[in-house]
Design an enzyme around this catalytic site. Sequence first.
Site, PDB file in Angstrom:
ATOM      1  N   PRO A   1      95.660 109.053  -6.472  1.00  0.00           N
ATOM      2  CA  PRO A   1      96.530 108.745  -7.614  1.00  0.00           C
ATOM      3  C   PRO A   1      95.901 109.138  -8.954  1.00  0.00           C
ATOM      4  CG  PRO A   1      96.595 106.954  -6.045  1.00  0.00           C
ATOM      5  CD  PRO A   1      95.478 107.872  -5.607  1.00  0.00           C
ATOM      6  N   TYR A   2      94.601 108.906  -9.098  1.00  0.00           N
ATOM      7  CA  TYR A   2      93.914 109.323 -10.334  1.00  0.00           C
ATOM      8  C   TYR A   2      93.987 110.834 -10.501  1.00  0.00           C
ATOM      9  CZ  TYR A   2      90.051 110.306 -13.555  1.00  0.00           C
ATOM     10  OH  TYR A   2      89.302 110.767 -14.602  1.00  0.00           O
ATOM     11  N   GLY A   3      93.703 111.577  -9.431  1.00  0.00           N
ATOM     12  CA  GLY A   3      93.795 113.033  -9.496  1.00  0.00           C
ATOM     13  C   GLY A   3      95.197 113.501  -9.832  1.00  0.00           C
TER      14      GLY A   3
END
Length: 255
Positions: A159-161
Amino acid sequence: MSRFDATTALVTGASKGIGRGIAERLGHEGALVVVHYGTDREGAEETVHTIEKEGGRAVAVGADLSSPKAAELLTAALDTALEAEGVASEIDILVHNAGVGSSSGVGEITEEEYDRLFAVNVRAPLFITQALLPRLRDGGRIINISTGLTRVTTPSMLPYGMSKGALEVFTRGMAVELGHRGITVNAVAPGLVSVDRTERQMRENPGMQESVVGLTALQRLGRPDDIASVVAFLASDDGRWITGQLVDATGGARI
């Protein structure tokens, strides 16, 4: 004469870590630096103090970038700060550095965490840019801080990526949209950089540092000044013919 004399730079998330390194570098080279912070006012004031101690100029401004009104809040704070400095409410360099991390994978992330991740990492840069475009001088620079995790990621960082991948798409699109004004828009992708948060992670995860260094061509962790040097180049006249690009600043991680 320093290469950023008579320029104004806004660096978001500059109270610590990479953002502080970028702010201090731009200030050292002559820019009036607007040091943004979300909650760490003391850290932002330390950044300002360091810049001023070296003969530079800086002011701290606070705004919660997770708020739907982030752009409005930051713009108002910017206007107030620059008016107090006796300079026009215009900027030459805009660095979107502020971001929140997450190590929650698709199976663990909550809707609340997802919303905050995309609010700070994607929505805020978009609407802050929108709000500041009338104040961004022609020939200016926008630099977005992404991550090496858009190239090589892990399930726990997906999700961060994803949020940083959106920032990279924004980079390319804005480069086309603003090219006619001579404004360049680029992104910088750091790898693991030795800052308070990552040092804490390494203490909590024995062997993590050795693993990361072993996968990095230059055989060490990054430092904030490594990233600041890349940003300073892109912000300078030397970077005038580079736009819409993602500069990998991971030290050759996982190549």
